[in-house]
Design an enzyme around this catalytic site. Sequence first.
Site, PDB file in Angstrom:
ATOM      1  N   GLU A  94      -4.948  -4.635  10.923  1.00 38.13           N
ATOM      2  CA  GLU A  94      -3.939  -3.590  11.076  1.00 38.13           C
ATOM      3  C   GLU A  94      -4.195  -2.823  12.372  1.00 38.13           C
ATOM      4  OE1 GLU A  94      -2.081  -2.452   6.995  1.00 38.13           O
ATOM      5  OE2 GLU A  94      -3.723  -1.111   7.442  1.00 38.13           O
ATOM      6  N   GLU A 150      -6.750   4.797   7.968  1.00 36.11           N
ATOM      7  CA  GLU A 150      -6.513   6.197   7.599  1.00 36.11           C
ATOM      8  C   GLU A 150      -7.738   6.786   6.919  1.00 36.11           C
ATOM      9  OE1 GLU A 150      -2.814   5.482   5.561  1.00 36.11           O
ATOM     10  OE2 GLU A 150      -1.865   5.047   7.493  1.00 36.11           O
ATOM     11  N   HIS A 185      -9.455   1.155   5.220  1.00 37.49           N
ATOM     12  CA  HIS A 185      -8.168   1.387   5.889  1.00 37.49           C
ATOM     13  C   HIS A 185      -8.389   2.380   7.031  1.00 37.49           C
ATOM     14  CE1 HIS A 185      -4.054   2.568   6.642  1.00 37.49           C
ATOM     15  NE2 HIS A 185      -3.675   1.488   5.987  1.00 37.49           N
ATOM     16  N   GLY A 234       2.970  -0.953   4.274  1.00 39.29           N
ATOM     17  CA  GLY A 234       2.978   0.463   3.912  1.00 39.29           C
ATOM     18  C   GLY A 234       4.372   0.912   3.529  1.00 39.29           C
ATOM     19  N   GLY A 235       5.041   1.599   4.448  1.00 36.84           N
ATOM     20  CA  GLY A 235       6.336   2.217   4.181  1.00 36.84           C
ATOM     21  C   GLY A 235       7.348   1.318   3.486  1.00 36.84           C
ATOM     22  N   SER A 283       3.833  -1.747  10.339  1.00 35.22           N
ATOM     23  CA  SER A 283       5.292  -1.767  10.497  1.00 35.22           C
ATOM     24  C   SER A 283       5.937  -3.101  10.113  1.00 35.22           C
ATOM     25  CB  SER A 283       5.683  -1.370  11.928  1.00 35.22           C
ATOM     26  OG  SER A 283       5.269  -0.038  12.203  1.00 35.22           O
ATOM     27  N   ASN A 311       0.867  -1.183   0.000  1.00 36.36           N
ATOM     28  CA  ASN A 311       0.000   0.000   0.000  1.00 36.36           C
ATOM     29  C   ASN A 311       0.902   1.231   0.000  1.00 36.36           C
ATOM     30  OD1 ASN A 311      -1.824   2.027   0.474  1.00 36.36           O
ATOM     31  ND2 ASN A 311      -2.397   1.361   2.547  1.00 36.36           N
ATOM     32  N   TRP A 312       1.005   1.853  -1.163  1.00 34.27           N
ATOM     33  CA  TRP A 312       1.918   2.993  -1.289  1.00 34.27           C
ATOM     34  C   TRP A 312       1.360   4.246  -0.617  1.00 34.27           C
ATOM     35  CZ3 TRP A 312       3.924   2.937  -7.109  1.00 34.27           C
ATOM     36  CH2 TRP A 312       4.538   1.706  -7.354  1.00 34.27           C
ATOM     37  N   LYS A 313       0.078   4.201  -0.254  1.00 34.38           N
ATOM     38  CA  LYS A 313      -0.585   5.385   0.332  1.00 34.38           C
ATOM     39  C   LYS A 313      -0.379   6.578  -0.611  1.00 34.38           C
ATOM     40  CE  LYS A 313      -0.148   3.225   4.800  1.00 34.38           C
ATOM     41  NZ  LYS A 313      -0.006   3.334   6.251  1.00 34.38           N
ATOM     42  N   GLY A 358       2.998   2.621  10.781  1.00 32.09           N
ATOM     43  CA  GLY A 358       3.970   3.703  10.603  1.00 32.09           C
ATOM     44  C   GLY A 358       4.712   4.094  11.868  1.00 32.09           C
TER      45      GLY A 358
HETATM   46  P1  13P Z   1       3.268   0.668   7.599  1.00 33.70           P
HETATM   47  O1  13P Z   1       3.765  -0.626   7.017  1.00 33.70           O
HETATM   48  O2  13P Z   1       3.956   1.873   7.033  1.00 33.70           O
HETATM   49  O3  13P Z   1       3.237   0.639   9.089  1.00 33.70           O
HETATM   50  O4  13P Z   1       1.748   0.814   7.112  1.00 33.70           O
HETATM   51  C1  13P Z   1       0.874  -0.252   7.292  1.00 33.70           C
HETATM   52  C2  13P Z   1      -0.362   0.051   6.546  1.00 33.70           C
HETATM   53  O5  13P Z   1      -1.146   0.888   6.941  1.00 33.70           O
HETATM   54  C3  13P Z   1      -0.614  -0.698   5.302  1.00 33.70           C
HETATM   55  O6  13P Z   1      -1.907  -0.504   4.852  1.00 33.70           O
END
Ligand code: 13P
Length: 248
Positions: free
Chosen positions: A164, A96, A94, A231-232, A210, A8-10, A170
């Site tokens: 999650e 977010e 998600h 994510g990251g 993470s 997930n590149w966000k 993050g």
């Molecule tokens: P991180 O891997 O950056 O913690 O993000 C997780 C995430 O929200 C994937 O959707």
Amino acid sequence: MTHLIAGNWKMNGSPASAKTLTSGLAAKVSAGVKAEIVLCPPAPLLAEVAATMGSGALTLGAQDCHANEKGAHTGDISAVLLKEIGCKFVIVGHSERRADHGETDAVVKAKAAAALMAGLTPIVCVGETEQQRERGETGAVITRQVQSSLPENATAANTVVAYEPVWAIGTGKTATTADIAAVHFQIREVFSALPGGAGAGALRILYGGSVKGSNAQAILATAGVNGALVGGASLDLDDFWRIIEACP
Ligand code: 13P
């Protein structure tokens, strides 16, 4: 069950970085890979990724969709259109989006239903906040989210659930493998009691929060974990590849 690793590149990336990352991955997977890999770039980069990923082991996913098929919804994206441009998956609910856009379980459920209607596999996200965890509400929150965010026609074959924990996203903090195993077991139990819950043993449940190359092996080998939502670390070719290679 093949593990599913979704990146997930966000709200990150550019046409240039999408091309570099996707072509790098495409080259690596061409030698064979154990996992199913989904790339979920920001919507304006979906076409770039689709054009670069080739016809191999990489698949395309979006980060959100609207509950309606079409209409007067400025800035929103239809699941039908996502399907037409080559997506196979779409992330819905998600944390977010739940936080930034006030998405309720009912909204998430409608989006997941739209995804299924369009022939996409929804990746439905659930997870407790730090405050809920401290209050001992994790179990209740997860049960409510699974019961209320999944449409009646969600089955183990057409839907993916991602656990999650919000406090792990993050932050560099991850849940312990014992906690992850317990929550994934609970998600499967709750899912099995839903209308489409027969065969819950085959439901793919991803862990997210993470996940990186250094912790992926332990997480991906945990009972009840069928992949990761990253994510990251999915923005870094080498780290993302380490996660993919850590799949059992
Ligand atoms: P991180 O891997 O950056 O913690 O993000 C997780 C995430 O929200 C994937 O959707």
